[in-house]
Design an enzyme around this catalytic site. Structure first.
Site, short mmCIF file in Angstrom:
data_model
loop_
_atom_site.label_atom_id
_atom_site.label_comp_id
_atom_site.label_asym_id
_atom_site.label_seq_id
_atom_site.Cartn_x
_atom_site.Cartn_y
_atom_site.Cartn_z
N LEU A 40 -4.63 0.77 10.82
CA LEU A 40 -5.89 0.05 10.92
C LEU A 40 -5.76 -1.16 11.84
CD1 LEU A 40 -6.96 -0.03 7.15
CD2 LEU A 40 -7.53 1.68 8.88
N SER A 41 -6.83 -1.43 12.56
CA SER A 41 -6.88 -2.68 13.32
C SER A 41 -6.92 -3.84 12.33
CB SER A 41 -8.11 -2.71 14.21
OG SER A 41 -9.29 -2.76 13.42
N PRO A 42 -6.45 -5.03 12.72
CA PRO A 42 -6.53 -6.18 11.82
C PRO A 42 -7.94 -6.46 11.32
CG PRO A 42 -5.03 -6.66 13.61
CD PRO A 42 -5.68 -5.34 13.94
N THR A 60 -10.40 -4.31 10.79
CA THR A 60 -10.76 -3.31 9.77
C THR A 60 -10.03 -3.59 8.46
OG1 THR A 60 -11.20 -1.63 11.45
CG2 THR A 60 -10.80 -0.86 9.21
N ALA A 61 -8.75 -3.91 8.56
CA ALA A 61 -8.00 -4.28 7.35
C ALA A 61 -8.64 -5.48 6.66
CB ALA A 61 -6.55 -4.59 7.72
#
Length: 242
Positions: free
Chosen positions: A59-61, A63-64
């Site tokens: 996951l991209s930061p 999205t996380a």
């Protein structure tokens, strides 16, 4: 450049009005503390984009951060991460609730080994990571105050809902083609927060290192089922024409 500076720059960008995905003080502090370079190659650690490792999507930061804000864990909550992946979100949660209060599972053995190694390198070796079918959860440690499912499903898995504490919450991408980030409570009630795009939840036989072969098998089964449903009535064996 110093990785601590890169982490601060990353979180600053996630807090900026242009993204606004980090809103809580706890999440800002946790993401500034977790060395993301222990989980992904350093050259990719602080760019806000997804990529693949060992057949799983990292996951991209941003999205996380959306997932973790929706999860909203309190200090000392018991938390289960379904879809451990590389272990990064479990580490961020460990900063909030304590590493011993975080359990994570993944259906792919290679990812379980990778997550354990990454978490140990980053200093979170007290996080338990086990190989399980995500739909089954981890009943031995239930009930959970918070469960995070990092894969899409058309319905909340019943076992995960059953493993919630009475005031617990499950956060997951709900749907298939059109997905919504959704909070599910212990009664199965849902609160939808906005669109997302996640890979579907895998079942036994569809591990990330054997996806192509097993997806072919699943597609064959699906085609056979659809073909059976489109037969004229006289082709169905269950009809007693006598």
């Amino acid at each position: 450049m110093d990785t601590a500076v890169l982490r601060d720059d990353m979180v600053d960008s996630l807090q900026h009005d242009s993204k606004g995905v980090v809103q809580s003080a706890w999440l800002s502090a946790a993401m500034r503390s977790v060395p993301r370079e222990a989980f992904v190659p350093e050259e990719q650690a602080y760019s806000d984009r997804p990529f693949e490792v060992m057949g799983t999507r990292v996951l991209s930061p941003s999205t996380a951060a959306r997932l973790l804000e929706a999860l909203a864990p309190a200090e000392d909550d018991d938390v289960l991460v379904v879809g451990a992946g590389i272990g990064y979100t479990a580490a961020v949660l460990a900063e909030r609730v304590g590493a011993a209060n975080v359990q994570a599972i993944d259906i792919t053995r290679r990812l379980v080994i990778e997550a354990r190694s990454n978490l140990a390198t980053a200093g979170y070796d007290a996080v338990l990571v086990d190989r399980r079918d995500g739909a089954d959860g981890l009943p031995e440690y239930a009930p959970y105050d918070r469960i995070l499912l990092e894969a899409a499903a058309i319905n909340p898995p019943r076992a995960l809902v059953d493993q919630l504490a009475p005031d617990g919450r499950l956060v997951m991408p709900l749907g298939t083609g059109e997905q919504t980030l959704t909070i599910v409570d212990a009664d199965g009630e849902t609160d939808r927060l906005g669109g997302v795009a996640f890979a579907p939840m895998l079942v036994e036989g569809e591990q990330a290192d054997t996806v192509e072969r097993n997806r072919t098998q699943r597609e064959d089964r699906e085609r056979a089922r659809k073909a059976a449903e489109t037969r004229p009535g006289w082709e169905h064996e269950w009809i007693d024409w006598d």
